[in-house]
Design an enzyme around this catalytic site. Structure first.
Site: not given
Ligand code: MN
Length: 423
Positions: A33, A39, A175, A177
């Protein structure tokens, strides 16, 4: 690698049609929440209502950790399946189901009780007891099979492909490096480990101190640590330099002049709950919700159009892209076709067999490295490389080479300039 039918079904998950309340006993729900303060709400069904507690720091991850649980008013049963999900694009908002299942009271005590939660998300025995007025303490009783905040978890690996997969069941990412890292968070403590399980937290003080970057108390994330150049491209040499630097003063200085960023792309565990069995898309939602914007931690963005991303990666001369199946689980330590790496630059993994001493301005370091690729248990000699290093990298490699024991030449082949030292 061919995979059996059985493995195929284990790797991928069908999207559930509806939420099924699993287990036997009486129903429970835990909500994540986002109110003024994040919390969790623990709600246990009793006599036709939901007994409720607000738990600011989430379910305790293992025995010995106590969490404050503030009792709130009983909630009507309709809250059991209330799932506000994440409002579109509004991470850090909403009230959504974090665990839903059945619970049984395992022991009644004067000041509280022991209970077992059984669900797809959480399975464990807990104890809750009243300390004063509305304040209770919640602790875990049984030891979880895997302690995600302490145990060594192997990162998931990818297979190689030559072009991006087509179809809409993939997400595609850059990707990065850099250095693959598993980031664990526990009560404000950040810990960074490499693929080889080395704890490198002290190399990156800017990441270690940024515990406030997370909307979570405990977590485990898969990520890549990078240095970026002016155009925002990952600079591998620079980040290796960061990894290899010694001395607190030097490291502190470098954290200012050559800062790193941590691109997070997966979340394995969050505040008492395992996520590895959730599909990738779900894990990414939790991950994004757990990371605050504008910190050294960044979400590695994913897109639907793999070909376009691959083209962009080529144009900007990035290393490549990673394509991941949306329904795939997180397979720790395993290589599978759920994650595919498609490289733009053709890099190859090589082994350093030995080196030639340097001459002239490199007389204090090495001249050339003799490299080989491995096929099975055998080394295949590939030649000598002496260029492409900057001063720092040369010194760092040489330092490592000097620390190794000299051995006999490990290959039968004649090598270039054969009068060298093997290490
Ligand atoms: Mn609440």
């Amino acid at each position: 690698m061919k995979l059996t039918k059985k493995n195929e079904t284990l790797k991928r998950l069908p999207e559930p049609a509806a939420r099924v309340i699993e287990g036997s006993g009486t129903s429970f729900v835990v909500h994540r929440h986002h109110a003024t303060n994040l919390h969790y709400d623990l709600r246990l069904e009793k006599d036709g209502v939901l007994k409720s507690w607000a738990v600011p720091r989430g379910l305790p991850p293992y025995p010995g950790v106590k969490r404050l649980a503030v009792q709130t008013e009983d909630h009507p049963m309709k809250y059991l399946t209330f799932d506000g999900a994440i409002p579109k694009g509004q991470y850090g908002a909403g009230k959504w189901i974090y665990a839903l299942g059945k619970y049984t009271v395992t022991k009644d005590k004067k000041d509280g009780f022991y209970f077992r939660l059984s669900s797809k998300e959480v399975n464990g025995e807990y104890r809750i007891y009243n300390i004063k007025a509305k304040e209770w303490l919640l602790e875990r009783v049984d030891t979880p099979q895997i302690n995600y905040v302490h145990d060594v978890i192997e990162p998931m690996l990818s297979s190689s492909a030559t072009k991006p997969p087509t179809g809409d069941n993939f997400l595609h990412e850059i990707k990065w490096d850099g250095i693959r890292a598993i980031i664990s968070l526990e009560d404000g403590q950040v810990r960074i480990r490499t693929r080889n399980h080395n704890d490198v937290t002290k190399q990156f003080p800017e990441l270690a101190k940024a515990d406030k970057a997370f909307r979570a108390t405990c977590g485990l994330f898969d990520a890549e640590i990078v240095c970026l150049d002016k155009s925002g491209k990952a600079d591998f040499k620079k980040v290796i330099h960061r990894l290899m630097s010694n001395g607190e003063t030097t490291i502190q200085k470098l954290s200012k002049t050559s800062p790193v960023y941590c691109y997070i792309f997966d979340c394995l565990y969050l505040d008492g709950r395992t996520l590895i069995n959730e599909p990738l898309v779900k894990r990414r939602e939790w991950m994004r919700d757990a990371i605050k914007p504008e910190t050294p931690y960044r979400v590695s963005e994913a897109v639907e159009d793999g070909e376009a991303l691959f083209e962009a990666a080529r144009e900007h001369q990035l290393e490549g892209i990673i394509s991941k199946e949306k329904d795939g689980r997180y397979l720790a330590g395993k290589r599978s076709d759920l994650w595919l790496k498609i490289k733009v630059r053709n890099t190859r993994e090589c082994y350093i067999l030995g080196y030639n001493p340097g001459k002239g301005n490199r007389s204090q370091v090495f001249g050339g490295l003799h490299i080989a690729e491995k096929e099975g248990a055998e080394f295949i000699y590939r030649g000598k490389v002496g260029t492409g290093f900057d001063d720092n990298l040369i010194k760092e490699i040489y330092k490592q080479l000097k620390s190794l024991k000299e051995i006999k030449k490990p290959i039968p082949d004649k090598v270039m300039d054969e009068k060298l030292v093997f290490g």
